[in-house]
Design a protein around this motif. Structure first.
Motif, PDB file in Angstrom:
ATOM      1  N   TYR A 130      33.205  37.294  49.081  1.00 39.37           N
ATOM      2  CA  TYR A 130      33.511  37.833  47.755  1.00 39.37           C
ATOM      3  C   TYR A 130      32.224  37.932  46.939  1.00 39.37           C
ATOM      4  CZ  TYR A 130      35.639  38.668  43.241  1.00 39.37           C
ATOM      5  OH  TYR A 130      35.980  39.228  42.034  1.00 39.37           O
ATOM      6  N   LYS A 134      31.274  44.794  49.732  1.00 38.09           N
ATOM      7  CA  LYS A 134      31.818  45.695  48.714  1.00 38.09           C
ATOM      8  C   LYS A 134      33.326  45.906  48.867  1.00 38.09           C
ATOM      9  CE  LYS A 134      31.584  49.513  45.901  1.00 38.09           C
ATOM     10  NZ  LYS A 134      32.991  49.469  45.502  1.00 38.09           N
ATOM     11  N   THR A 137      35.389  42.700  48.252  1.00 37.20           N
ATOM     12  CA  THR A 137      35.362  42.377  46.827  1.00 37.20           C
ATOM     13  C   THR A 137      36.270  43.314  46.040  1.00 37.20           C
ATOM     14  OG1 THR A 137      33.062  41.741  47.134  1.00 37.20           O
ATOM     15  CG2 THR A 137      33.824  41.959  44.880  1.00 37.20           C
ATOM     16  N   ASP A 138      36.195  44.583  46.381  1.00 39.81           N
ATOM     17  CA  ASP A 138      37.023  45.583  45.717  1.00 39.81           C
ATOM     18  C   ASP A 138      38.506  45.283  45.928  1.00 39.81           C
ATOM     19  OD1 ASP A 138      36.367  47.543  44.028  1.00 39.81           O
ATOM     20  OD2 ASP A 138      35.981  49.090  45.517  1.00 39.81           O
ATOM     21  N   ASN A 141      39.357  42.243  43.911  1.00 45.59           N
ATOM     22  CA  ASN A 141      39.332  42.588  42.484  1.00 45.59           C
ATOM     23  C   ASN A 141      40.594  43.334  42.095  1.00 45.59           C
ATOM     24  OD1 ASN A 141      36.932  41.392  41.967  1.00 45.59           O
ATOM     25  ND2 ASN A 141      35.830  43.254  41.409  1.00 45.59           N
ATOM     26  N   TYR A 163      30.243  33.702  45.406  1.00 50.58           N
ATOM     27  CA  TYR A 163      30.329  34.207  44.033  1.00 50.58           C
ATOM     28  C   TYR A 163      30.068  33.087  43.027  1.00 50.58           C
ATOM     29  CZ  TYR A 163      32.260  36.347  39.804  1.00 50.58           C
ATOM     30  OH  TYR A 163      32.426  36.834  38.545  1.00 50.58           O
ATOM     31  N   PRO A 173      36.499  36.483  36.154  1.00 47.81           N
ATOM     32  CA  PRO A 173      37.218  36.459  34.875  1.00 47.81           C
ATOM     33  C   PRO A 173      38.740  36.419  35.028  1.00 47.81           C
ATOM     34  CG  PRO A 173      35.513  38.152  34.862  1.00 47.81           C
ATOM     35  CD  PRO A 173      35.537  37.601  36.240  1.00 47.81           C
TER      36      PRO A 173
HETATM   37  C1  LIG Z   1      34.690  42.433  41.011  1.00 49.92           C
HETATM   38  O1  LIG Z   1      34.880  41.613  39.888  1.00 49.92           O
HETATM   39  C2  LIG Z   1      33.743  40.836  39.531  1.00 49.92           C
HETATM   40  C3  LIG Z   1      34.155  39.919  38.434  1.00 49.92           C
HETATM   41  O2  LIG Z   1      34.799  40.617  37.396  1.00 49.92           O
HETATM   42  C4  LIG Z   1      32.602  41.769  39.118  1.00 49.92           C
HETATM   43  O3  LIG Z   1      31.460  41.014  38.816  1.00 49.92           O
HETATM   44  C5  LIG Z   1      32.301  42.695  40.264  1.00 49.92           C
HETATM   45  O4  LIG Z   1      31.346  43.663  39.882  1.00 49.92           O
HETATM   46  C6  LIG Z   1      33.542  43.407  40.774  1.00 49.92           C
HETATM   47  N1  LIG Z   1      33.169  44.057  42.007  1.00 49.92           N
HETATM   48  C7  LIG Z   1      33.669  45.238  42.407  1.00 49.92           C
HETATM   49  C8  LIG Z   1      33.151  45.763  43.704  1.00 49.92           C
HETATM   50  O5  LIG Z   1      34.498  45.839  41.757  1.00 49.92           O
END
Ligand SMILES: *[C@@H]1O[C@H](CO)[C@@H](O)[C@H](O)[C@H]1NC(C)=O
Ligand SMILES: *[C@@H]1O[C@H](CO)[C@@H](O)[C@H](O)[C@H]1NC(C)=O
Length: 245
Positions: A130, A134, A137-138, A141, A163, A173
């Motif tokens: 995470y 990419k 994480t996406d 998220n 992370y 968050p």
């Molecule tokens: C996912 O969420 C985190 C925390 O809000 C943020 O820092 C990150 O840029 C996001 N990553 C993607 C790939 O959307």
């Protein structure tokens, strides 16, 4: 038109439709993955806060590709009256059927065991990837934002993660229900106690059990029909050639 020819035409047309539907699904999935924002603008029911386009996109591409290949196989097999293509079509659907049944049985009978495997797998991915990978994480998220959940079980899944370390011992968050409780450290995350995503997903599944059951029954019916039709054609191919001669 004899019964054989009728079944053959039905099989060709039906598989052509499956193939076309699969291509459309895969194309939509690719579009969704590559250019999610403009895709969402075309589909009014998806509002801006629905961010799962990558997960839905990858899912659509996979299902679409399988449908396209199967449709092509069934269509060619019936059209060319090829025994080997028909038996291949039959076998693949049989394997899919068995796998689905096995997965359903395992998921139901060994649900706590499955849950532990799922937890171990999801949590290790979360800890190590995470914020690094990419797509993963996406996926997380969008899941966490859409379902308003945090981690697999709870926020502790992020403790000591990549992370967590990269962000000065802070959680994403969503683990503090948005930006209100800032910074999202151990104290705040523990205080607000955002529910884990697994629990949320299980609740959504339980709420939609009848819809899922209906889809499962429909898919099974189509698979059984496809197997019956391809078997019928397979068994009657020899006879038909025999009659011609
Ligand atoms: C996912 O969420 C985190 C925390 O809000 C943020 O820092 C990150 O840029 C996001 N990553 C993607 C790939 O959307
Ligand atoms: C978080 O989840 C883990 C695994 O289910 C559990 O052992 C732990 O007690 C939970 N912690 C909190 C603070 O809820």
């Amino acid at each position: 038109m004899g019964c054989f020819t009728f079944v053959k035409v039905v099989m060709v047309v039906f598989n052509l439709l499956i193939c076309l539907a699969g291509m459309c699904l895969a194309a939509a999935g690719i579009w969704m993955t590559v250019d999610g924002d403009s895709f969402m603008k075309v589909l009014p029911p998806f509002t801006d806060d629905f961010q799962s386009h990558v997960s839905v996109g990858i899912f659509s591409i996979t299902i679409g590709a399988v449908m396209t290949l199967l449709g092509l196989l069934g269509c060619c097999g019936a059209q060319k009256e090829s025994k080997s293509l028909l038996i291949m079509f039959f076998s693949i659907i049989l394997i899919i059927c068995i796998a689905e049944t096995a997965a359903a049985i395992v998921a139901l009978v060994y649900s706590s065991y499955t849950q532990n495997i799922l937890r171990a797998w999801a949590t290790s991915g979360l800890k190590e990837q995470y914020g690094k990978d990419k797509i993963l994480t996406d996926l997380w998220n969008s899941t966490m934002t859409t379902l308003q959940c945090c981690g697999f079980s709870n926020y502790t899944d992020f403790s000591g993660s990549y992370y967590y370390k990269q962000n000065g011992a802070l959680y994403p968050p969503t683990c503090c229900a948005g930006p209100e409780l800032y910074p999202c450290d151990d104290h705040n995350a523990d205080f607000i106690g955002v529910v884990g995503c697994f629990k949320q997903i299980v609740q959504i599944i339980q709420r939609n059990l009848n819809i899922l059951g209906g889809i499962a029954a429909g898919v099974t019916a189509i698979e059984v029909a496809a197997m019956a039709v391809s078997m019928y054609l397979y068994c009657n191919l020899g006879k038909k050639i025999h009659l011609k001669v």
